[in-house]
Design a protein around this motif. Structure first.
Motif, PDB file in Angstrom:
ATOM      1  N   PRO A 128      -4.958  -0.727  29.723  1.00 29.89           N
ATOM      2  CA  PRO A 128      -6.314  -0.159  29.796  1.00 29.89           C
ATOM      3  C   PRO A 128      -6.349   1.359  29.668  1.00 29.89           C
ATOM      4  O   PRO A 128      -7.270   1.912  29.046  1.00 29.89           O
ATOM      5  N   ASP A 129      -5.361   2.049  30.217  1.00 26.56           N
ATOM      6  CA  ASP A 129      -5.357   3.511  30.185  1.00 26.56           C
ATOM      7  C   ASP A 129      -4.780   4.086  28.892  1.00 26.56           C
ATOM      8  O   ASP A 129      -5.268   5.097  28.396  1.00 26.56           O
TER       9      ASP A 129
ATOM     10  N   ALA B 140      -3.838   2.263  25.761  1.00 25.93           N
ATOM     11  CA  ALA B 140      -4.082   1.652  24.446  1.00 25.93           C
ATOM     12  C   ALA B 140      -5.094   2.416  23.598  1.00 25.93           C
ATOM     13  O   ALA B 140      -4.842   2.643  22.412  1.00 25.93           O
ATOM     14  N   PRO B 141      -6.241   2.836  24.153  1.00 23.26           N
ATOM     15  CA  PRO B 141      -7.223   3.512  23.294  1.00 23.26           C
ATOM     16  C   PRO B 141      -6.685   4.767  22.597  1.00 23.26           C
ATOM     17  O   PRO B 141      -7.070   5.059  21.467  1.00 23.26           O
TER      18      PRO B 141
ATOM     19  N   PRO C 173      -8.103   0.519  17.298  1.00 26.02           N
ATOM     20  CA  PRO C 173      -8.766  -0.749  17.615  1.00 26.02           C
ATOM     21  C   PRO C 173      -9.112  -1.587  16.382  1.00 26.02           C
ATOM     22  O   PRO C 173      -9.432  -2.761  16.505  1.00 26.02           O
TER      23      PRO C 173
ATOM     24  N   ALA D 276      -5.904  -8.192  28.307  1.00 27.57           N
ATOM     25  CA  ALA D 276      -6.238  -6.775  28.496  1.00 27.57           C
ATOM     26  C   ALA D 276      -6.706  -6.153  27.177  1.00 27.57           C
ATOM     27  O   ALA D 276      -7.693  -5.404  27.149  1.00 27.57           O
ATOM     28  N   PHE D 277      -6.018  -6.481  26.072  1.00 30.09           N
ATOM     29  CA  PHE D 277      -6.436  -5.954  24.763  1.00 30.09           C
ATOM     30  C   PHE D 277      -7.798  -6.520  24.355  1.00 30.09           C
ATOM     31  O   PHE D 277      -8.650  -5.778  23.845  1.00 30.09           O
TER      32      PHE D 277
ATOM     33  N   ARG E 268     -10.209  -7.491  26.253  1.00 31.94           N
ATOM     34  CA  ARG E 268     -11.251  -6.837  27.061  1.00 31.94           C
ATOM     35  C   ARG E 268     -11.566  -5.434  26.568  1.00 31.94           C
ATOM     36  O   ARG E 268     -12.657  -4.918  26.820  1.00 31.94           O
ATOM     37  N   LEU E 269     -10.613  -4.815  25.871  1.00 28.15           N
ATOM     38  CA  LEU E 269     -10.852  -3.482  25.294  1.00 28.15           C
ATOM     39  C   LEU E 269     -11.455  -3.562  23.897  1.00 28.15           C
ATOM     40  O   LEU E 269     -11.715  -2.534  23.277  1.00 28.15           O
ATOM     41  N   GLY E 270     -11.638  -4.780  23.375  1.00 25.04           N
ATOM     42  CA  GLY E 270     -12.256  -4.949  22.062  1.00 25.04           C
ATOM     43  C   GLY E 270     -11.293  -5.105  20.907  1.00 25.04           C
ATOM     44  O   GLY E 270     -11.722  -5.102  19.751  1.00 25.04           O
ATOM     45  N   TYR E 271     -10.008  -5.248  21.177  1.00 27.00           N
ATOM     46  CA  TYR E 271      -9.021  -5.445  20.108  1.00 27.00           C
ATOM     47  C   TYR E 271      -8.986  -6.903  19.674  1.00 27.00           C
ATOM     48  O   TYR E 271      -9.152  -7.806  20.502  1.00 27.00           O
TER      49      TYR E 271
END
Length: 169
Positions: A84-85, A87-88, A93, A115-116, A118-121
């Protein structure tokens, strides 16, 4: 005994495997297509990585010790708890991600894929993980980074072809 005779004898006393009958073909097709949307096997990942243009980023979601012990050459090390911290800033993405962890008895790659997602990947999980990568005889990189040494084991003939690079399935 013909296949028809065998099938008819099974209707008298269903086998344990068929106590719950198979799904209808259309339902089965939708299920298996869905699984392929979530998973990639090590042979396909290997072929893609070897091409030099895989079309995805391969992420090793294990901790530092596992990474140093051995990882897939070309993989990015990003432990699950750090996704979460980090990857961006680390991963585009727009590029799909494939995650892996130790092996089929570990759900670390699944947690990383979640986790990915949930981040939109767009994300898939490499089924079999590091265990089956090594068991299929693919190169394993050891050491802390890209300068580590490469090791290759003979494929385990119970899980991979003894010759060739893929199961040809």
């Amino acid at each position: 005994m013909t296949q028809t005779d065998l099938a008819m004898s099974q209707t008298d006393t269903p086998s344990p495997a068929l106590r719950v009958p198979p799904a209808a073909p259309a339902e089965a097709a939708a299920f298996f297509l869905g699984r392929l949307g979530f998973q990639a096997d090590v042979s396909d990942v290997h072929r893609s990585m070897e091409s030099g243009r895989p079309g995805f980023v391969l992420v090793d979601s294990r901790g530092e010790e596992g990474w140093r012990q051995g990882h897939v050459p070309g993989a990015v090390h990003l432990p699950t708890a750090e996704i979460p911290d980090r990857a961006p800033a680390l991963l585009d993405p727009a590029v799909p991600v494939i995650t892996y962890c130790w092996g089929p008895a570990c759900d670390g790659a699944t947690r990383a894929a979640l986790a990915f997602a949930r981040l939109g990947y767009q994300v898939k999980e490499m089924i079999g993980g590091m265990e089956y990568w090594a068991r299929e005889g693919f190169a394993v990189q050891t050491g802390p980074g890209a300068d580590g040494s490469l090791a290759r084991r003979a494929p385990d003939p119970l899980v991979a072809p003894a010759t060739g690079v893929s199961c040809a399935c």
